[in-house]
Design a protein around this motif. Structure first.
Motif, mmCIF file in Angstrom:
data_model
loop_
_atom_site.group_PDB
_atom_site.id
_atom_site.type_symbol
_atom_site.label_atom_id
_atom_site.label_comp_id
_atom_site.label_asym_id
_atom_site.label_seq_id
_atom_site.Cartn_x
_atom_site.Cartn_y
_atom_site.Cartn_z
ATOM 1 N N TYR A 72 8.307 1.341 46.896
ATOM 2 C CA TYR A 72 7.144 0.935 46.090
ATOM 3 C C TYR A 72 5.839 1.358 46.758
ATOM 4 O O TYR A 72 4.914 1.854 46.097
ATOM 5 C CB TYR A 72 7.139 -0.583 45.846
ATOM 6 N N TYR A 77 5.531 2.216 41.401
ATOM 7 C CA TYR A 77 5.963 2.435 40.025
ATOM 8 C C TYR A 77 5.551 1.307 39.092
ATOM 9 O O TYR A 77 5.685 1.424 37.888
ATOM 10 C CB TYR A 77 7.483 2.654 39.975
ATOM 11 N N ILE A 78 5.089 0.209 39.660
ATOM 12 C CA ILE A 78 4.555 -0.855 38.801
ATOM 13 C C ILE A 78 3.043 -0.871 38.989
ATOM 14 O O ILE A 78 2.553 -1.053 40.103
ATOM 15 C CB ILE A 78 5.125 -2.238 39.189
ATOM 16 N N SER A 79 2.318 -0.609 37.934
ATOM 17 C CA SER A 79 0.869 -0.727 38.005
ATOM 18 C C SER A 79 0.492 -2.062 37.374
ATOM 19 O O SER A 79 0.898 -2.377 36.254
ATOM 20 C CB SER A 79 0.205 0.433 37.259
ATOM 21 N N VAL A 80 -0.244 -2.838 38.113
ATOM 22 C CA VAL A 80 -0.447 -4.230 37.725
ATOM 23 C C VAL A 80 -1.725 -4.371 36.916
ATOM 24 O O VAL A 80 -2.783 -3.923 37.335
ATOM 25 C CB VAL A 80 -0.516 -5.119 38.978
ATOM 26 N N GLU A 95 -1.761 -9.916 34.393
ATOM 27 C CA GLU A 95 -0.346 -10.260 34.501
ATOM 28 C C GLU A 95 -0.118 -11.406 35.481
ATOM 29 O O GLU A 95 -0.914 -11.636 36.381
ATOM 30 C CB GLU A 95 0.466 -9.020 34.889
#
Lengths: 370, 252
Positions: free
Chosen positions: B44, B49-52, B56
């Protein structure tokens, strides 16, 4: 080591008064320099005293294999303004790009300014080619290497401006056709401080000179000969977008909503985490802005060999050596892990077939072998 | 010597032998957990790969949290390596020794290495009988230990940059004189993939040898005990015979 000039006797304070620079502007300049050098506030007076009592230090500016980008950076200096830098604070007796003399007169000016060994400072811009006896950069019939060895060799100290003169820079990028190297490598054993950057930040040049005037010595440096006050911390750690990094908020494509909102450029290949420089703090062009502030990632220009090691500019990781540029590190890794998994899946199949063909007889184990 | 004789007698009676001591098993499973956590968080960090979105639920410190977990786990991993290194050089038994990682230093080890390779290429029916690591496994682990230390060095070098003049910076900043900053990142990243590939191989080979040799290899990393092959459960008939012949040469 007190700096004296062979030609001037009036102090800098006199000159500034004559030029109409107000006391207030002068003190503002000194406080900016004290802050840039990360000196405690009580050093302010000492800096003021040192700068105002200084007689014009002779400074020559050598330009070798370069694009004059550092000169451009200097010409855009505002504190002190260009006239103050060039004409008052520093007595730039030789600077190929901005001096009015040319040809023989220019070379005479250089010879006069550097006549007395150990009496002058040298700023070098541009790399020094060494291949084919240095023919790729000659001035007045002499190679850059020859000039650097003489002028830098006799100087009080050499300040390299920009990554080219510090480490070879872009001319030294693979395959380095001219055999370009930095000054410290070309003239071993001299006192040299590196101010890399593409271009260097003129605030750091001025601050380095002020440090020299105040303490009589060059500032402390890191492993790469860079002053710690300017290169002591990472861009990433001082970045105004750092909060977006920690939050996990990243620009995914140029011009997307996140880009317009000023989120972190990490996924766009920003090399801020790999680069030590004070750009986020000092900024450029009269402290107006800097690359990341303008929405473009850092390219790591103040690191040695940045053109070879920091590319691809828009990718997080470099290419895997020996493979086509289309391969990313993760693709390579997945192929390796996948190949191992596939290989052992085949092996498992082989073992299964073997056990059918030749079932295991536990009693046949060769116990005595060990 | 007398201890060894006693041990051999105990092996003959029970058919099993205590190989992996508690620190070995503990560090093994600590490493497993650390490598899993470090791989996920590290991947990560390298490629978020996770855009916050700020709205959220997991708040606005997701990368910070990932990095915190990664660094904290790295410290645990280093602790595990320190314990295991101590056990390999000072505290442990013969099977935990560092010598198992360099089988190629002895002619016997080289022979076993070759025979194990032949076994993997279907050119031999059984691997050489071994109690601890087989020669090829030991050799592989030696390489893996080098990868571990590479990860620790490159990882702490990258980590130390955020605190110039701090402990890790002082210990590791010399690395950047020899290897460029980005190359250190690439190495750290690629070695992760090598370790993932190793994990695939490791589990498969353990399963293979466990099923084919019936020596309790898989369960030994939980219990510490391994079974010696001739007395395995699948040859009970043979076992009875061997009990009637107590003078049979030592089955080591």
């Amino acid at each position: 080591m007190k700096i004296t000039s062979t030609k001037e006797s009036s102090t800098l304070a006199d000159l500034l008064t004559k030029k109409g620079v107000s006391r207030r502007d002068f003190l503002k300049f000194c406080s900016a320099m004290t802050a840039t050098l990360a000196l405690p506030v009580n050093y302010f007076e000492r800096v003021v005293k040192a700068v105002e009592q200084t007689k014009k230090p002779v400074l020559v500016w050598l330009e070798f294999q370069d694009c004059a980008g550092n000169t451009e950076s200097l010409l855009r200096a505002s504190t002190p303004s260009i006239s103050e830098v060039v004409l008052d604070v520093l007595s730039v007796d030789y600077h190929e790009t901005i001096m009015s003399a040319a040809g023989r007169q220019a070379e005479e000016a250089l010879a006069m300014a550097t006549a007395e060994p150990g009496s002058y400072l040298v700023v070098v811009e541009g790399s020094i080619p060494t291949k084919d006896r240095g023919v790729y950069c000659t001035i007045g019939g002499r190679t850059a290497l020859d000039i650097a060895q003489e002028i830098c060799g006799n100087a009080m100290a050499t300040i390299t401006c920009g990554t080219c003169s510090a480490y070879g820079g872009i001319p030294a990028a693979a395959p380095n056709p001219t055999g370009a190297i930095g000054v410290a490598e070309a003239v071993p054993g001299i006192t040299v401080i590196n101010l890399p950057g593409c271009p260097m930040n003129v605030t750091n040049l001025t601050a380095t000179v002020v440090h020299f005037l105040t303490f009589g010595q060059l500032p402390l440096t890191d492993n790469f000969g860079r002053p710690l006050f300017a290169y002591g911390s990472r861009i990433h750690d001082d970045c105004e977008r750092r909060a977006h990094f920690d939050a996990g908020q990243f620009v995914e494509a140029w011009g997307d909503e996140a880009h317009r909102a000023g989120w972190c450029l990490y996924k766009m290949g920003c090399k801020g985490p790999a680069t030590s420089h004070n750009c986020p703090v000092t900024r450029w062009n009269d402290q107006t802005n800097w690359p990341i502030g303008a929405g473009h990632g850092c390219v790591g220009c103040s690191e040695p060999n940045f053109w070879d090691t920091m590319t691809p500019i828009y990718r997080r990781l470099p290419n895997v050596p020996g493979l086509s540029v289309e391969w990313t590190a993760d693709q390579v890794g997945m192929v390796v892990a996948g190949a191992v998994a596939g290989g052992f899946a085949l092996h498992g199949l082989g073992s299964f077939i073997r056990n059918r063909v030749e079932p295991i007889e536990r009693t046949e184990v060769e116990v005595g072998e060990e | 010597m007398s201890v060894q004789v006693a041990e051999e007698k105990s092996i003959e009676k029970t058919g099993r032998v205590y190989i992996w001591e508690i620190p070995v098993r503990l560090t093994h499973w600590t490493n497993v957990a650390c490598i899993i956590i470090l791989s996920f968080t590290g991947y990560y960090i390298g490629n978020p790969y996770i855009s916050v979105s700020p709205r959220e639920f997991y708040g606005t410190y997701f990368m910070g949290l990932m990095r915190f977990i990664h660094m904290a786990t790295a410290y645990i991993f280093v602790g595990s390596l320190v314990v295991r290194t101590y056990w390999a050089f000072i505290g442990g038994n013969q099977w935990a020794s560092w010598r198992a990682l360099v089988p190629f230093f002895t002619p016997e080890g080289r022979g076993k290495l070759l025979n194990t390779i032949l076994y993997y290429f279907f050119l031999r029916r059984h691997p050489p009988t071994t109690l601890g690591h087989n020669a090829l496994a030991g050799f592989t682990y030696g390489f893996i230990v080098l990868l571990y230390f590479t990860q620790v060095l490159t990882g702490f070098a990258l980590y130390g940059q955020s605190d110039p003049g701090g402990l890790w910076w002082n210990l590791t900043s010399w690395l950047f004189i020899f290897v460029s900053n980005q190359m250190v990142r690439l190495i750290h990243h690629l070695v992760m993939w090598l370790l993932i590939a190793f994990a695939v191989h490791h589990v498969y080979s353990a399963w293979l040898v466990d099923t084919e040799e019936a020596n309790g290899l898989m369960s030994s990393i939980f219990s510490g005990w391994k079974f010696i092959v001739p007395e395995s459960s699948e040859s009970k008939a043979k076992q009875k015979v061997s009990h009637q012949q107590p003078d049979k040469p030592g089955e080591k």
